[in-house]
Design a protein around this motif. Structure first.
Motif, PDB file in Angstrom:
ATOM      1  N   SER A 193       0.838  -1.202   0.000  1.00 55.59           N
ATOM      2  CA  SER A 193       0.000   0.000   0.000  1.00 55.59           C
ATOM      3  C   SER A 193       0.871   1.250   0.000  1.00 55.59           C
ATOM      4  N   ILE A 194       0.484   2.222  -0.805  1.00 56.84           N
ATOM      5  CA  ILE A 194       1.220   3.486  -0.873  1.00 56.84           C
ATOM      6  C   ILE A 194       0.723   4.398   0.246  1.00 56.84           C
ATOM      7  N   VAL A 195       1.624   4.788   1.118  1.00 61.56           N
ATOM      8  CA  VAL A 195       1.280   5.641   2.250  1.00 61.56           C
ATOM      9  C   VAL A 195       2.330   6.742   2.378  1.00 61.56           C
ATOM     10  N   VAL A 196       2.078   7.691   3.270  1.00 63.51           N
ATOM     11  CA  VAL A 196       3.112   8.669   3.610  1.00 63.51           C
ATOM     12  C   VAL A 196       4.155   7.936   4.445  1.00 63.51           C
ATOM     13  N   ALA A 197       5.347   7.791   3.896  1.00 62.15           N
ATOM     14  CA  ALA A 197       6.347   6.934   4.535  1.00 62.15           C
ATOM     15  C   ALA A 197       7.701   7.631   4.602  1.00 62.15           C
ATOM     16  N   TYR A 198       8.426   7.294   5.633  1.00 64.90           N
ATOM     17  CA  TYR A 198       9.797   7.780   5.828  1.00 64.90           C
ATOM     18  C   TYR A 198      10.756   6.729   5.281  1.00 64.90           C
ATOM     19  N   ASP A 199      11.651   7.154   4.403  1.00 68.83           N
ATOM     20  CA  ASP A 199      12.633   6.238   3.812  1.00 68.83           C
ATOM     21  C   ASP A 199      13.743   6.001   4.839  1.00 68.83           C
ATOM     22  N   HIS A 200      13.539   4.981   5.676  1.00 64.91           N
ATOM     23  CA  HIS A 200      14.489   4.747   6.766  1.00 64.91           C
ATOM     24  C   HIS A 200      15.844   4.266   6.260  1.00 64.91           C
ATOM     25  N   LYS A 201      15.864   3.613   5.118  1.00 65.07           N
ATOM     26  CA  LYS A 201      17.145   3.133   4.595  1.00 65.07           C
ATOM     27  C   LYS A 201      18.035   4.305   4.196  1.00 65.07           C
ATOM     28  N   ARG A 202      17.409   5.302   3.598  1.00 64.02           N
ATOM     29  CA  ARG A 202      18.174   6.490   3.222  1.00 64.02           C
ATOM     30  C   ARG A 202      18.371   7.420   4.413  1.00 64.02           C
ATOM     31  N   GLY A 203      17.382   7.525   5.258  1.00 65.30           N
ATOM     32  CA  GLY A 203      17.447   8.484   6.358  1.00 65.30           C
ATOM     33  C   GLY A 203      18.342   8.064   7.505  1.00 65.30           C
ATOM     34  N   GLU A 204      18.438   6.756   7.756  1.00 65.09           N
ATOM     35  CA  GLU A 204      19.215   6.282   8.903  1.00 65.09           C
ATOM     36  C   GLU A 204      20.654   5.939   8.536  1.00 65.09           C
ATOM     37  N   GLY A 205      20.861   5.461   7.303  1.00 64.57           N
ATOM     38  CA  GLY A 205      22.209   5.050   6.925  1.00 64.57           C
ATOM     39  C   GLY A 205      22.688   3.874   7.771  1.00 64.57           C
ATOM     40  N   GLU A 206      23.978   3.716   7.868  1.00 62.51           N
ATOM     41  CA  GLU A 206      24.542   2.621   8.669  1.00 62.51           C
ATOM     42  C   GLU A 206      24.657   2.995  10.141  1.00 62.51           C
ATOM     43  N   ASN A 207      24.921   4.253  10.407  1.00 55.77           N
ATOM     44  CA  ASN A 207      25.169   4.686  11.786  1.00 55.77           C
ATOM     45  C   ASN A 207      24.067   5.590  12.335  1.00 55.77           C
ATOM     46  N   GLY A 208      22.913   5.578  11.692  1.00 56.37           N
ATOM     47  CA  GLY A 208      21.783   6.344  12.209  1.00 56.37           C
ATOM     48  C   GLY A 208      21.800   7.797  11.770  1.00 56.37           C
ATOM     49  N   ARG A 209      20.794   8.515  12.214  1.00 55.28           N
ATOM     50  CA  ARG A 209      20.661   9.933  11.872  1.00 55.28           C
ATOM     51  C   ARG A 209      21.579  10.786  12.746  1.00 55.28           C
ATOM     52  N   LYS A 210      21.818  12.008  12.283  1.00 56.77           N
ATOM     53  CA  LYS A 210      22.711  12.907  13.020  1.00 56.77           C
ATOM     54  C   LYS A 210      22.378  14.343  12.657  1.00 56.77           C
ATOM     55  N   LYS A 211      22.578  15.253  13.612  1.00 54.09           N
ATOM     56  CA  LYS A 211      22.354  16.668  13.359  1.00 54.09           C
ATOM     57  C   LYS A 211      23.252  17.152  12.220  1.00 54.09           C
ATOM     58  N   PHE A 212      22.761  18.145  11.502  1.00 56.42           N
ATOM     59  CA  PHE A 212      23.488  18.642  10.333  1.00 56.42           C
ATOM     60  C   PHE A 212      24.671  19.515  10.745  1.00 56.42           C
ATOM     61  N   ARG A 213      25.791  19.261  10.092  1.00 56.10           N
ATOM     62  CA  ARG A 213      26.973  20.112  10.240  1.00 56.10           C
ATOM     63  C   ARG A 213      27.479  20.476   8.859  1.00 56.10           C
ATOM     64  N   LYS A 214      27.750  21.735   8.689  1.00 50.30           N
ATOM     65  CA  LYS A 214      28.174  22.226   7.387  1.00 50.30           C
ATOM     66  C   LYS A 214      29.522  21.621   6.995  1.00 50.30           C
ATOM     67  N   ASN A 215      29.642  21.286   5.706  1.00 48.52           N
ATOM     68  CA  ASN A 215      30.869  20.730   5.110  1.00 48.52           C
ATOM     69  C   ASN A 215      31.239  19.360   5.678  1.00 48.52           C
ATOM     70  N   GLU A 216      30.295  18.679   6.284  1.00 48.31           N
ATOM     71  CA  GLU A 216      30.556  17.338   6.811  1.00 48.31           C
ATOM     72  C   GLU A 216      30.135  16.294   5.781  1.00 48.31           C
ATOM     73  N   ASP A 217      30.975  15.300   5.562  1.00 41.66           N
ATOM     74  CA  ASP A 217      30.670  14.225   4.617  1.00 41.66           C
ATOM     75  C   ASP A 217      29.870  13.150   5.353  1.00 41.66           C
ATOM     76  N   ARG A 218      28.561  13.281   5.321  1.00 46.08           N
ATOM     77  CA  ARG A 218      27.690  12.374   6.069  1.00 46.08           C
ATOM     78  C   ARG A 218      27.778  10.946   5.521  1.00 46.08           C
ATOM     79  N   GLU A 219      27.919  10.838   4.208  1.00 37.48           N
ATOM     80  CA  GLU A 219      27.972   9.502   3.608  1.00 37.48           C
ATOM     81  C   GLU A 219      29.221   8.751   4.052  1.00 37.48           C
ATOM     82  N   ALA A 220      30.344   9.453   4.115  1.00 40.17           N
ATOM     83  CA  ALA A 220      31.590   8.808   4.545  1.00 40.17           C
ATOM     84  C   ALA A 220      31.517   8.389   6.010  1.00 40.17           C
ATOM     85  N   LEU A 221      30.799   9.158   6.810  1.00 40.76           N
ATOM     86  CA  LEU A 221      30.665   8.831   8.232  1.00 40.76           C
ATOM     87  C   LEU A 221      29.582   7.784   8.492  1.00 40.76           C
TER      88      LEU A 221
END
Length: 392
Positions: A193-221
């Motif tokens: 079923s199509i619902v309003v959903a949060y893409d947890h695979k993209r949003g959490e990554g391997e190490n979970g979510r984190k506050k935004f920091r400028k010029n930080e390579d989130r993917e590498a971390l």
């Protein structure tokens, strides 16, 4: 949709109100097509079609009805909340005003909101009444004056109070507590079923979510795209965290989608972290497909629509019922003449008067004489003609 809800009872199709649900007189108009008590079977089939359609829509697209079609959400989000924002400001300003002492500013804002909310609630109550008794009768009541129809004025004021209570205080609790539709999600929704959903695979990554920091390579971390700003929670009218998955309180208003897309744009990340998607689409990137259950609902819906269309074509514009007068026995008179009294009911389902109507014996010898009416009479449009006749 807002205009549709306000204008539907005042639109006429072939002389019939577009939508009317006159429960007291058992008369209903659906899309300009009139249903009388004699057409109750057609009305039931129409309602069943509506139920099956909503069920199919829910299985395929989740609770989208609540967010985009339900009058409760439309009036709340498109009317009352916008007025509230215009008078009191956004969420933070409203909280500040609530903590503020009762000074001139607070009294002015709260008083203005109260007056406007009551006026709109009264307007909605009048429109609601037009759905129940018909727009023509409502307009006649208004022109006659309210005190000429106190039996209608009192319920109108009661409904005004109910609408004010709902939109000024109860609000989304209607969806959570009072409405049974939300509780059907557990039965109707599945992973496709199509619902309003949060893409947890993209949003959490391997190490979970984190506050935004400028010029930080989130993917590498190894961090996901979710920066844990909680804006999706703040804008949610029911106060849920969509990141916890599909929940009963979610009404699919998509406020979280809009806010999350705005945040993603501001930090140069792709939009769609929260979006319309199925669980299977998020997990496996699988496209939407009709399931066997959806196909079954479509088949049932098609059969019922075909049945309704066929029955509508076979429906008569005029219906007649003839019954013996209750409690009256036949009379045996001179010359071996038997006399009976019958009642007849003629229902004119059209928007035009039927003139020069008469009753005649076609297959038997005898005399038919109408009681209290002339030999020819008129059946008024959308009316019931009832009288007696003597047969001997």
């Amino acid at each position: 949709m807002l205009a549709f809800l306000f204008l539907s009872p005042f639109i006429k199709v072939n002389g019939n109100q577009f939508l009317m649900f006159n429960i007291l007189e058992r008369r209903f108009n659906i899309f300009g097509f009139p249903f009388w008590p004699q057409d109750f079977h057609l009305f039931v089939i129409s309602m069943l079609i509506g139920v099956v359609f909503i069920t199919l829509f829910t299985v395929a697209f989740g609770r989208i009805f609540c967010g985009w079609i339900c009058p409760q959400t439309i009036f709340m989000e498109m009317v009352f909340r916008r007025i509230e924002y215009w008078i009191e400001g956004d969420r933070n300003k409203q909280r500040k005003l609530a903590r503020q002492k009762w000074d001139a500013e607070k009294i002015r804002k709260k008083g203005l909101k109260l007056i406007i909310f009551l006026f709109i609630s009264f307007l909605i109550a009048n429109v609601f009444l037009a759905y129940l008794i018909g727009s023509d009768k409502l307009i006649r009541y208004i022109t006659d004056g309210p005190f000429e129809h106190l039996g209608t004025l009192v319920p109108l004021l009661i409904f005004t109070g109910v609408f004010y209570f709902v939109f000024a205080w109860f609000r989304e609790q209607v969806c959570i507590i009072a409405c049974p539709y939300g509780r059907l999600q557990g039965v109707l929704l599945d992973t496709k079923s199509i619902v309003v959903a949060y893409d947890h695979k993209r949003g959490e990554g391997e190490n979970g979510r984190k506050k935004f920091r400028k010029n930080e390579d989130r993917e590498a971390l190894g961090h996901g795209d979710c920066i844990d700003c909680l804006q999706c929670v703040h804008v949610c009218p029911t106060g849920i965290d969509i990141r916890n998955g599909t929940q009963l309180e979610c009404v699919n208003c998509t406020a979280c989608i809009d806010e999350c897309d705005h945040i993603m744009e501001s930090i140069n990340l792709p939009k769609g972290l929260i979006r319309y998607a199925s669980e299977e689409n998020i997990e496996k990137k699988a496209p939407f497909r009709l399931t066997a259950r959806m196909k079954g609902y479509i088949a049932v819906l098609s059969i019922m629509i075909g049945l309704l269309i066929g029955m509508l074509f076979l429906r008569n514009d005029v219906e007649a019922n003839v019954l013996r007068l209750p409690g009256q026995l036949y009379e045996h008179k001179e010359n071996n003449i038997i006399s009976n009294v019958f009642t007849y009911k003629l229902v004119n389902k059209t928007s035009n008067d039927i003139e020069d109507v008469s009753l005649k014996l076609m297959s038997h010898k005898g005399e038919l004489r109408l009681v209290s009416t002339s030999d020819e009479f008129t059946v008024l449009a959308k009316a019931l003609q009832k009288a007696r006749y003597l047969l001997r």
